[in-house]
Design a protein around this motif. Sequence first.
Motif, short mmCIF file in Angstrom:
data_model
loop_
_atom_site.label_atom_id
_atom_site.label_comp_id
_atom_site.label_asym_id
_atom_site.label_seq_id
_atom_site.Cartn_x
_atom_site.Cartn_y
_atom_site.Cartn_z
N ASP A 8 0.86 -1.18 0.00
CA ASP A 8 0.00 0.00 0.00
C ASP A 8 0.90 1.23 0.00
O ASP A 8 2.12 1.13 0.21
CB ASP A 8 -0.86 -0.04 1.26
CG ASP A 8 -1.94 1.03 1.31
OD1 ASP A 8 -2.12 1.75 0.31
OD2 ASP A 8 -2.59 1.17 2.37
N SER A 26 2.55 -4.30 -6.23
CA SER A 26 1.64 -3.21 -5.91
C SER A 26 0.72 -3.04 -7.12
O SER A 26 0.71 -3.88 -8.02
CB SER A 26 2.40 -1.92 -5.60
OG SER A 26 1.51 -0.98 -5.00
N LEU A 45 -2.58 2.24 -9.20
CA LEU A 45 -3.24 3.32 -8.46
C LEU A 45 -2.42 3.80 -7.26
O LEU A 45 -2.53 4.96 -6.86
CB LEU A 45 -4.63 2.88 -8.00
CG LEU A 45 -5.68 2.73 -9.11
CD1 LEU A 45 -6.96 2.10 -8.56
CD2 LEU A 45 -5.97 4.07 -9.75
N VAL A 46 -1.61 2.92 -6.68
CA VAL A 46 -0.76 3.33 -5.56
C VAL A 46 0.25 4.37 -6.04
O VAL A 46 0.48 5.38 -5.38
CB VAL A 46 -0.06 2.13 -4.90
CG1 VAL A 46 1.04 2.58 -3.94
CG2 VAL A 46 -1.07 1.26 -4.17
N GLU A 87 -0.07 6.47 -8.37
CA GLU A 87 -0.77 7.74 -8.58
C GLU A 87 -0.99 8.50 -7.27
O GLU A 87 -1.10 9.73 -7.28
CB GLU A 87 -2.11 7.49 -9.27
CG GLU A 87 -1.97 6.97 -10.69
CD GLU A 87 -3.30 6.63 -11.33
OE1 GLU A 87 -4.35 7.10 -10.83
OE2 GLU A 87 -3.29 5.89 -12.32
N GLU A 88 -1.04 7.81 -6.15
CA GLU A 88 -1.23 8.45 -4.85
C GLU A 88 0.06 9.05 -4.29
O GLU A 88 0.02 9.91 -3.41
CB GLU A 88 -1.76 7.46 -3.82
CG GLU A 88 -3.16 7.00 -4.06
CD GLU A 88 -3.66 6.05 -2.97
OE1 GLU A 88 -4.87 5.76 -3.00
OE2 GLU A 88 -2.87 5.60 -2.11
N SER A 138 -11.40 3.20 -0.57
CA SER A 138 -11.22 3.86 -1.86
C SER A 138 -11.08 2.79 -2.94
O SER A 138 -10.93 1.59 -2.65
CB SER A 138 -9.96 4.74 -1.84
OG SER A 138 -8.81 3.92 -1.77
N GLU A 139 -11.09 3.21 -4.19
CA GLU A 139 -10.86 2.27 -5.28
C GLU A 139 -9.48 1.62 -5.15
O GLU A 139 -9.31 0.43 -5.38
CB GLU A 139 -10.98 2.98 -6.63
CG GLU A 139 -10.78 2.04 -7.80
CD GLU A 139 -10.89 2.71 -9.16
OE1 GLU A 139 -10.68 2.00 -10.16
OE2 GLU A 139 -11.16 3.91 -9.23
N THR A 140 -8.50 2.42 -4.75
CA THR A 140 -7.15 1.89 -4.54
C THR A 140 -7.16 0.82 -3.47
O THR A 140 -6.58 -0.26 -3.64
CB THR A 140 -6.18 3.02 -4.16
OG1 THR A 140 -6.21 4.02 -5.17
CG2 THR A 140 -4.76 2.50 -3.99
N ASP A 141 -7.82 1.09 -2.35
CA ASP A 141 -7.90 0.12 -1.25
C ASP A 141 -8.52 -1.19 -1.73
O ASP A 141 -8.00 -2.28 -1.46
CB ASP A 141 -8.76 0.67 -0.11
CG ASP A 141 -8.21 1.93 0.54
OD1 ASP A 141 -7.01 2.21 0.39
OD2 ASP A 141 -9.00 2.64 1.19
N ARG A 170 -8.78 -2.41 -4.76
CA ARG A 170 -7.95 -3.12 -5.74
C ARG A 170 -6.69 -3.72 -5.09
O ARG A 170 -6.21 -4.76 -5.53
CB ARG A 170 -7.61 -2.20 -6.91
CG ARG A 170 -8.85 -1.91 -7.75
CD ARG A 170 -8.58 -1.09 -8.99
NE ARG A 170 -9.80 -0.91 -9.73
CZ ARG A 170 -10.32 -1.81 -10.58
NH1 ARG A 170 -9.70 -2.95 -10.78
NH2 ARG A 170 -11.45 -1.57 -11.21
N LEU A 171 -6.17 -3.08 -4.05
CA LEU A 171 -5.03 -3.67 -3.32
C LEU A 171 -5.44 -4.98 -2.64
O LEU A 171 -4.70 -5.97 -2.70
CB LEU A 171 -4.49 -2.69 -2.28
CG LEU A 171 -3.52 -1.64 -2.80
CD1 LEU A 171 -3.38 -0.51 -1.80
CD2 LEU A 171 -2.17 -2.27 -3.09
#
Length: 152
Positions: free
Chosen positions: A5, A21, A24-25, A27-28, A72-75, A77-78
């Motif tokens: 993450d 990973s 999207l990670v 991108e954060e 979130s979408e990232t969460d 998908r992780l």
Amino acid sequence: MRILDASAFINEYHTDDETASIPLVKEELTGEHAFRFDALEGAGMHVHIPGQGTVDKVLRAAGETGDRDVLSETDTRLIAAAFELDATLVTDDYAMQNVAERLNVGVEVIAQDGIAEQRSWKFQCQGCGREFDENKERCPICGMELSRKNPA
């Protein structure tokens, strides 16, 4: 294998295990944290894109635990990536830990204490006080908003 993450890059997490990973990670992340992502990718970190079926499975599990609205979408998908790769999720996010535990995905925390137990949140109407297992936009009885309530 460890699925990283954003907190892993921010806290300079190190492991001898293989890592992965998701895009999207990256991108954060900004500045030196983004450079760490690039450096690990260059050193062999796998960048995985989980399938939509697995993402949907994570969303269902998050609905069951009451965490869907805080992921979130990232969460999401992780967690899906960790599930697909049969890997350990490296995160400090409590909601992610709760959903991962529901799906029997291992979790390793970095800078925070991990969750002590899995929770299935309840939702309580701010007007009539009725409780619901699933979050709704409004109470179907009186129309007031619902809030997430600790089930303990």
